[in-house]
Design an enzyme around this catalytic site. Structure first.
Site, PDB file in Angstrom:
ATOM      1  CB  CYS A 297     -32.910   2.851  11.935  1.00  0.00           C
ATOM      2  SG  CYS A 297     -32.419   2.386  10.259  1.00  0.00           S
TER       3      CYS A 297
ATOM      4  CG  ASP B 264     -35.410   6.354   3.716  1.00  0.00           C
ATOM      5  OD1 ASP B 264     -34.874   6.834   4.739  1.00  0.00           O
ATOM      6  OD2 ASP B 264     -35.233   5.168   3.380  1.00  0.00           O
TER       7      ASP B 264
ATOM      8  CD  GLU C 287     -30.827  -1.100   2.094  1.00  0.00           C
ATOM      9  OE1 GLU C 287     -30.058  -0.976   1.145  1.00  0.00           O
ATOM     10  OE2 GLU C 287     -31.782  -0.339   2.331  1.00  0.00           O
TER      11      GLU C 287
ATOM     12  CB  CYS D   8     -33.752   9.237   6.061  1.00  0.00           C
ATOM     13  SG  CYS D   8     -32.099   8.601   6.304  1.00  0.00           S
TER      14      CYS D   8
ATOM     15  CG  HIS E 138     -33.660  -0.174   6.756  1.00  0.00           C
ATOM     16  ND1 HIS E 138     -33.742   1.141   6.379  1.00  0.00           N
ATOM     17  CD2 HIS E 138     -33.177  -0.851   5.679  1.00  0.00           C
ATOM     18  CE1 HIS E 138     -33.320   1.258   5.132  1.00  0.00           C
ATOM     19  NE2 HIS E 138     -32.968   0.060   4.687  1.00  0.00           N
TER      20      HIS E 138
END
Ligand code: DGL
Length: 276
Positions: free
Chosen positions: A193, A11, A159, A74, A195
Site C-alpha cells: 500500500c 493514485d 491520512e 495505487c 501509505h
C-alpha cells in the site's frame, strides 16, 4: 492534448507520492504529471465497480493531458482496475497508450528476498480481497507460501497524520500480529500500500530480527526503467525536460500541505474538476 508528453502517475490520493519520489530519483530526466483523486479517496473499501470507474476516469484524464504511459501507483487500483483497463479498454479505445501497475513489478522479484519461501502481504481490504498478489506471485514463484493481512485502520491513521503518535501503536501491532500468526516461517513482508512506508519505524520495531520489510517504491522505479528500455516507442514519446506537475481532484491547499509529508519536499498542485 498537450504537445509535451509526460509519464502519468495516478493514485487515489497522496500515497502514490512515495512511489513517485523513487521514480523521479531513478529517472529524473522525464516529464511527469501526478494526479491524486483525493476527492474520492480512500479507495481501499470501495467496490470493484466503483474503483474501476474512478480509476478509468482518472487514467482517461491523464491520457487527455498528454500521457501515453500511466503508472497506477495505487495498489488498490492496480488490484481492482488494471486488468480490465488493459484488456477491455486500451485495445479498442487507446491502442497506443499503456497503463502499468505496481503489483507485477513486486511479484516478479519478491522471491529474491525470501529464504524460507514464506512471505507476508499487508494491504488495504480491496487489495487483499482481490487476491491479486497471491495470483501474481504464484505465476512467478509457485513454491512460495503467501500469507495476507488487510490493515483497514492504517490509511486513516496516516491520512490524519496520527501515524507517529502512541495511539497508532495498537493498530500497528494488531495487524502485524495477525499476519505473523498465520505462518511462523515468514521472513519477508511486502508493504503493499502506498501509505505504509510512513509506518516503517513502528512496524520494524515490532518485527523479530530476520524478517525483512519491503516497500515497493524502489521496485516500481526499477521496473519502469526496464520497461522504458524495452519499449523505445513509448520512451521516445516522453519529453525529457524534467518537468513535474501535480493535480488533485480535491482541495489543492489541503493536498499541498499533506503531499509534502509523502513527497519529502514542497508540492504545489492544481485542482481539477473531473466532472467539468
Ligand atoms: N493508494 C491506496 C493503495 O495503495 C491506499 C489509499 C486508499 O485506500 O485509497 O492501496
Amino acid at each position: 492534448m498537450e504537445n509535451k508528453q509526460s509519464i502519468g502517475i495516478f493514485d487515489s490520493g497522496f500515497g502514490g507520492l512515495t512511489v513517485f519520489k523513487s521514480i523521479i530519483k531513478e529517472l529524473p530526466q522525464y516529464n511527469y504529471i501526478y494526479f491524486g483523486d483525493n476527492a474520492r479517496a480512500p479507495y481501499g473499501d470501495h467496490s470493484y465497480e466503483t474503483i474501476y470507474q474512478y480509476t478509468l476516469e482518472c487514467v482517461e484524464w491523464l491520457f487527455a493531458k498528454g500521457c501515453p504511459l500511466v503508472i497506477l501507483a495505487c495498489n488498490t487500483a492496480s488490484a481492482k482496475a488494471l486488468r480490465s483497463i488493459q484488456q477491455q479498454v486500451l485495445p479498442f479505445k487507446y491502442p497506443n497508450h499503456r497503463v502499468l501497475g505496481v503489483i507485477r513489478p513486486t511479484a516478479e522479484i519478491v522471491g529474491d528476498f525470501t529464504a524460507t519461501k514464506s512471505i507476508g502481504i499487508m494491504g488495504t481490504r480491496g487489495t487483499i480481497n482481490s487476491k491479486s498478489y497471491l495470483m501474481e506471485i504464484n505465476k512467478f514463484f509457485p513454491e512460495i507460501e503467501v500469507a495476507q493481512q488487510s490493515c483497514p485502520m492504517w490509511v486513516p491513521l496516516i491520512e490524519n497524520n496520527e501515524h507517529e503518535q502512541a495511539g497508532a501503536d495498537y493498530f500497528v501491532k494488531k495487524y502485524v500480529d495477525q499476519l505473523l500468526v498465520q505462518n511462523n516461517r515468514i521472513d519477508c513482508i511486502v508493504l503493499a500500500c502506498t501509505h505504509y512506508p510512513l509506518l516503517v519505524p513502528k512496524i520494524k520495531a515490532l518485527l523479530p530480527s530476520g524478517i525483512k520489510l519491503l516497500a515497493q517504491d524502489d521496485m516500481v522505479a526499477g521496473s519502469l526503467k526496464q520497461y522504458l528500455l524495452n519499449h523505445p516507442e513509448i520512451e521516445g514519446a516522453i519529453s525529457d525536460e524534467g518537468q513535474t506537475k501535480f493535480f488533485t481532484s480535491g482541495d489543492h491547499v489541503i493536498f499541498d500541505a499533506s503531499a509534502s509529508i509523502f513527497f519529502g519536499e514542497e508540492v504545489i498542485s492544481e485542482h481539477v474538476n473531473l466532472r467539468a
